[in-house]
Every structure is written in C-alpha cells, then in structure tokens.
Design a protein around this motif. Structure first.
Motif, PDB file in Angstrom:
ATOM      1  N   ARG A   4     -72.770 -58.886 -12.592  1.00 32.91           N
ATOM      2  CA  ARG A   4     -72.052 -59.408 -13.751  1.00 32.91           C
ATOM      3  C   ARG A   4     -72.151 -58.358 -14.857  1.00 32.91           C
ATOM      4  N   PRO A   5     -71.217 -58.399 -15.811  1.00 39.03           N
ATOM      5  CA  PRO A   5     -71.263 -57.396 -16.883  1.00 39.03           C
ATOM      6  C   PRO A   5     -72.386 -57.687 -17.886  1.00 39.03           C
ATOM      7  N   TRP A   6     -72.817 -56.653 -18.571  1.00 39.41           N
ATOM      8  CA  TRP A   6     -73.830 -56.783 -19.627  1.00 39.41           C
ATOM      9  C   TRP A   6     -73.231 -56.283 -20.936  1.00 39.41           C
ATOM     10  N   GLN A   7     -73.396 -57.078 -21.976  1.00 35.97           N
ATOM     11  CA  GLN A   7     -72.928 -56.681 -23.309  1.00 35.97           C
ATOM     12  C   GLN A   7     -74.024 -55.837 -23.965  1.00 35.97           C
ATOM     13  N   VAL A   8     -73.666 -54.636 -24.333  1.00 40.36           N
ATOM     14  CA  VAL A   8     -74.645 -53.680 -24.848  1.00 40.36           C
ATOM     15  C   VAL A   8     -74.231 -53.227 -26.242  1.00 40.36           C
ATOM     16  N   ALA A   9     -75.190 -53.144 -27.150  1.00 42.87           N
ATOM     17  CA  ALA A   9     -74.933 -52.521 -28.457  1.00 42.87           C
ATOM     18  C   ALA A   9     -75.683 -51.202 -28.509  1.00 42.87           C
ATOM     19  N   LEU A  10     -75.007 -50.192 -29.009  1.00 46.02           N
ATOM     20  CA  LEU A  10     -75.620 -48.881 -29.213  1.00 46.02           C
ATOM     21  C   LEU A  10     -76.021 -48.785 -30.677  1.00 46.02           C
ATOM     22  N   VAL A  11     -77.308 -48.639 -30.917  1.00 47.66           N
ATOM     23  CA  VAL A  11     -77.787 -48.490 -32.293  1.00 47.66           C
ATOM     24  C   VAL A  11     -78.192 -47.029 -32.488  1.00 47.66           C
ATOM     25  N   GLY A  12     -77.445 -46.336 -33.331  1.00 51.86           N
ATOM     26  CA  GLY A  12     -77.673 -44.910 -33.541  1.00 51.86           C
ATOM     27  C   GLY A  12     -76.482 -44.106 -33.044  1.00 51.86           C
ATOM     28  N   ALA A  33     -72.149 -62.378 -32.487  1.00 52.34           N
ATOM     29  CA  ALA A  33     -70.702 -62.474 -32.240  1.00 52.34           C
ATOM     30  C   ALA A  33     -70.330 -61.909 -30.873  1.00 52.34           C
ATOM     31  N   GLU A  34     -71.030 -60.865 -30.435  1.00 51.46           N
ATOM     32  CA  GLU A  34     -70.665 -60.187 -29.186  1.00 51.46           C
ATOM     33  C   GLU A  34     -71.563 -60.589 -28.018  1.00 51.46           C
ATOM     34  N   SER A  35     -72.444 -61.558 -28.243  1.00 50.36           N
ATOM     35  CA  SER A  35     -73.383 -61.985 -27.191  1.00 50.36           C
ATOM     36  C   SER A  35     -74.113 -60.786 -26.568  1.00 50.36           C
ATOM     37  N   VAL A  36     -74.599 -59.907 -27.431  1.00 54.47           N
ATOM     38  CA  VAL A  36     -75.294 -58.700 -26.965  1.00 54.47           C
ATOM     39  C   VAL A  36     -76.640 -59.078 -26.374  1.00 54.47           C
ATOM     40  N   GLU A  37     -76.899 -58.609 -25.152  1.00 61.78           N
ATOM     41  CA  GLU A  37     -78.192 -58.868 -24.512  1.00 61.78           C
ATOM     42  C   GLU A  37     -79.073 -57.627 -24.447  1.00 61.78           C
ATOM     43  N   ILE A  38     -78.423 -56.455 -24.458  1.00 64.59           N
ATOM     44  CA  ILE A  38     -79.175 -55.196 -24.335  1.00 64.59           C
ATOM     45  C   ILE A  38     -78.809 -54.282 -25.503  1.00 64.59           C
ATOM     46  N   GLY A  70     -71.063 -51.870 -15.085  1.00 64.22           N
ATOM     47  CA  GLY A  70     -70.921 -53.136 -15.797  1.00 64.22           C
ATOM     48  C   GLY A  70     -71.616 -53.190 -17.140  1.00 64.22           C
ATOM     49  N   PHE A  71     -72.164 -52.048 -17.602  1.00 61.73           N
ATOM     50  CA  PHE A  71     -72.756 -52.033 -18.946  1.00 61.73           C
ATOM     51  C   PHE A  71     -71.653 -51.694 -19.938  1.00 61.73           C
ATOM     52  N   ARG A  72     -71.309 -52.666 -20.767  1.00 63.33           N
ATOM     53  CA  ARG A  72     -70.215 -52.496 -21.726  1.00 63.33           C
ATOM     54  C   ARG A  72     -70.785 -52.270 -23.111  1.00 63.33           C
ATOM     55  N   ILE A  73     -70.543 -51.103 -23.657  1.00 65.70           N
ATOM     56  CA  ILE A  73     -70.978 -50.862 -25.041  1.00 65.70           C
ATOM     57  C   ILE A  73     -69.937 -51.482 -25.956  1.00 65.70           C
ATOM     58  N   VAL A  74     -70.252 -52.686 -26.440  1.00 62.33           N
ATOM     59  CA  VAL A  74     -69.271 -53.462 -27.205  1.00 62.33           C
ATOM     60  C   VAL A  74     -69.415 -53.243 -28.697  1.00 62.33           C
ATOM     61  N   ALA A  75     -70.497 -52.578 -29.111  1.00 59.23           N
ATOM     62  CA  ALA A  75     -70.694 -52.351 -30.547  1.00 59.23           C
ATOM     63  C   ALA A  75     -71.519 -51.087 -30.747  1.00 59.23           C
ATOM     64  N   ILE A  76     -71.202 -50.376 -31.827  1.00 60.37           N
ATOM     65  CA  ILE A  76     -71.951 -49.185 -32.219  1.00 60.37           C
ATOM     66  C   ILE A  76     -72.372 -49.394 -33.667  1.00 60.37           C
ATOM     67  N   LEU A  77     -73.639 -49.147 -33.960  1.00 62.06           N
ATOM     68  CA  LEU A  77     -74.129 -49.347 -35.325  1.00 62.06           C
ATOM     69  C   LEU A  77     -74.876 -48.114 -35.795  1.00 62.06           C
ATOM     70  N   ASP A  78     -74.761 -47.832 -37.082  1.00 63.90           N
ATOM     71  CA  ASP A  78     -75.476 -46.700 -37.654  1.00 63.90           C
ATOM     72  C   ASP A  78     -75.748 -47.010 -39.122  1.00 63.90           C
ATOM     73  N   MET A  79     -76.654 -46.220 -39.728  1.00 64.83           N
ATOM     74  CA  MET A  79     -76.933 -46.444 -41.146  1.00 64.83           C
ATOM     75  C   MET A  79     -76.239 -45.407 -42.041  1.00 64.83           C
ATOM     76  N   ASP A  80     -75.596 -44.421 -41.426  1.00 60.60           N
ATOM     77  CA  ASP A  80     -75.021 -43.310 -42.186  1.00 60.60           C
ATOM     78  C   ASP A  80     -73.630 -43.690 -42.702  1.00 60.60           C
ATOM     79  N   GLY A  87     -82.035 -62.122 -30.762  1.00 55.24           N
ATOM     80  CA  GLY A  87     -81.790 -62.667 -29.430  1.00 55.24           C
ATOM     81  C   GLY A  87     -81.573 -61.635 -28.339  1.00 55.24           C
ATOM     82  N   VAL A  88     -81.701 -60.358 -28.692  1.00 50.12           N
ATOM     83  CA  VAL A  88     -81.550 -59.319 -27.674  1.00 50.12           C
ATOM     84  C   VAL A  88     -82.708 -59.428 -26.677  1.00 50.12           C
TER      85      VAL A  88
END
Lengths: 182, 182
Positions: free
Chosen positions: B52-60, B113-118, B78-88, B139-140
């Motif tokens: 099954r797919p995994w919702q992934v957020a990339l921080v950095g 919102a994106e049901s990120v698990e990883i 199946g690892f979907r990077i659904v969000a990218i976050l940064d502080m810059d 909840g990650v």
C-alpha cells in the motif's frame, strides 16, 4: 571522565555493551571511574582511521553527488573530496566550490594523480559496476556505493552500500508489523 | 522458480542464510525446487509493507532533501512525498516538481491534512530533535533521520537513522585495519 553508562545513554545502548565493544579494541578506561574523554576520543578516531586525511573522488555529479559534496561532516573528519567526475558534457568543465567536474573517462588518471583511496559512487544502477571495476583496477581501496546494485569486485576492495530505498523500507516494514499486531 | 543459492549469489550471502531468513516469515518455497518468483516477490513486498502507499513529508528542503525528493526509487515503492517543509523564507512558496514548499510552522497541519505517516528529516542536527517531537506529537509513526543526532522520542515512533559520515567512517576503519595488518 565519562562513564560507560553516560556513553550508552547517548548512543541508545547499555553500559555493558559499551564496555564490551570498547574492550574489543584493547584495554580502555578505569574500573569504576569510566573513560578519560580526551584519550577515548583520540583512540576512537584512531580506530575509525580518522587520524590522517583520506583522498576521496566523487563519481556522479547529480543530486545525490551534490548533497554529498556539500555535506559538512565529511571534511570535518578528514575526508577530502579532491575530484568530481561525471559523464554529462553539460556538467564537465563546471566546478563545485572550486573543485572542477571532470570527464569520468579521466577516472584512472585522477585516481593516480590525486592518490585517491576512496570513491563515492553516486551514479545510476546501470553505470555502477563498470565504474567500480575501473576504480578498483586504478588502485582505489574503498567504495561508498549509493547505486542500488550489489557490486562485484576483486577481494581487497572494501565496499559499503547505502541504499536509500532500503532505509525507508525498514520503516514501512516496522510500521506494517505494528499494524499486523493490532 | 529461483533457488536460495541463486538469491544468495545476488545478495552476497549463503543459500542457508536465505532459507533461514525467509523461513522466519513463514513457510516459503518447495524443498529442492526453490521459490516461485512471483509469489516470493509478492510476499516480500508484503513483509516490507509495500502493498500500500505511504504518505511521506520531507522536512528540510536543502541539498539532501533535494536529492531525496528526486530519488526515483522511493516513488517506485509507494513512498509518496506529499509535502515539503522548510524554515527558510527564500524557499517557502517555491515548489519541487509541483509539490509546494511550505513553512515548517505548518508541520502539524500538513501531517493532519495529508495523513502523513512517515517523515524524512533532512535538517541540521540542531533542528532535528524539536522537529521530530512535533512530528511525533502530530501523529507521525516513522522518521527517517538524516541529521547526525540521536532522536529521543516517545515509545511507538519508529526511527531509522542514516548517518552519511558514519558510512564513510566504516570504510576508513576497514582500510585502517588493513594498513595495521601489513
């Protein structure tokens, strides 16, 4: 001084394991008092081979290569990326922070001229094996391989593989086990 | 069909080890004939949690983040990077291949919102612990940590660390041992 318990706390293991691991490299520390921080630090640097610099060539000037080239903790520890090689004519002739990007056809010449002992291989899977063979034949002693393929090389060439997909799969495996337990 | 010996040859281990490892996940294969490739492939995908797919957020959104975002073998599995976050502020509001780079202040909102698990954590060491805590509280369930620091998180959050300097040190250690033997 630092105790094995304090080291274990930082490393996420037990004091007994720290004592056992360190003792496998010889006699360390003083029973009941722990380890002198400076001598322990010096000894660990020695064990890791960090008491002298290492000449490193980066093969593959793509995104992973770029990230590795900029990674501050390599230079810290004496790993000097003295050459960058790629096969892309659009990249060859460029430079990263003053280090020129050269044609990978020059690999053997670069390894000789720069006394390269370690190659970081950040190329696609299909390109990795022949490049690794050429590096080994040119005298490279160690390869840090980011290509998702097992390299077959002569005895005596050390290979360490970093497979980023496998690292994520270790997580999805653990999370699936948790789900199965519920 | 594929034999345990053929699998071992590819993986750099022994047939006995392959049989032992696979048997720890249940009954596999047919004695003397090996494993059916398709069922084995399906079962390994299941074991690795790749069915099954995994919702992934990339921080950095630095260089390592960029390399990981572009890495083709995550999406494959199946690892979907659904969000990218940064502080810059210079990066926030931009996008990589259509995925917007958002303010890391929105981490909790994005995870929900994106049901990120990883979360893939590709930030400097000093930023990693508080971000990991926030991700866990939101909840990650799993963190792939590239920051060279040990994260301390509540039970139940899986952490896998990738320390690139340690990977090079494993090579320099091995080469130093060889030198000492000479």
């Amino acid at each position: 001084m630092v105790s094995s318990e304090a080291l274990a706390e930082r490393a996420g293991t037990t004091g007994a394991q720290v004592r056992k691991d360190l003792s496998s490299f010889g006699s360390f520390g003083t029973r009941g008092r722990g380890y002198g921080v400076d001598p322990l630090h010096a000894r660990i640097r020695e064990i890791l081979g960090l008491t002298r610099p290492w000449q490193v060539a980066l093969v593959g000037a793509g995104r992973i290569g770029s990230a590795l080239h900029a990674y501050p903790h390599f230079r810290d520890r004496g790993f000097r990326i003295v050459a960058i090689l790629d096969m892309d004519p659009a990249k060859i002739g460029g430079a990263w922070e003053g280090t020129p990007i050269r044609d990978v056809g020059e690999l053997e010449a670069v390894v000789g001229a720069e006394s390269v002992e370690i190659v970081i291989l950040a190329v696609p899977a299909s390109a990795a094996q022949p490049l690794a063979e050429r590096a080994a034949a040119a005298g490279v002693r160690g390869i840090l391989n980011f290509a998702p393929v097992r390299l077959r090389l002569p005895e005596g060439v050390e290979v360490n593989n970093v497979n980023l997909a496998v690292e994520l799969e270790a997580l999805s495996h653990a999370l699936s086990l948790e789900d199965a337990r519920r």
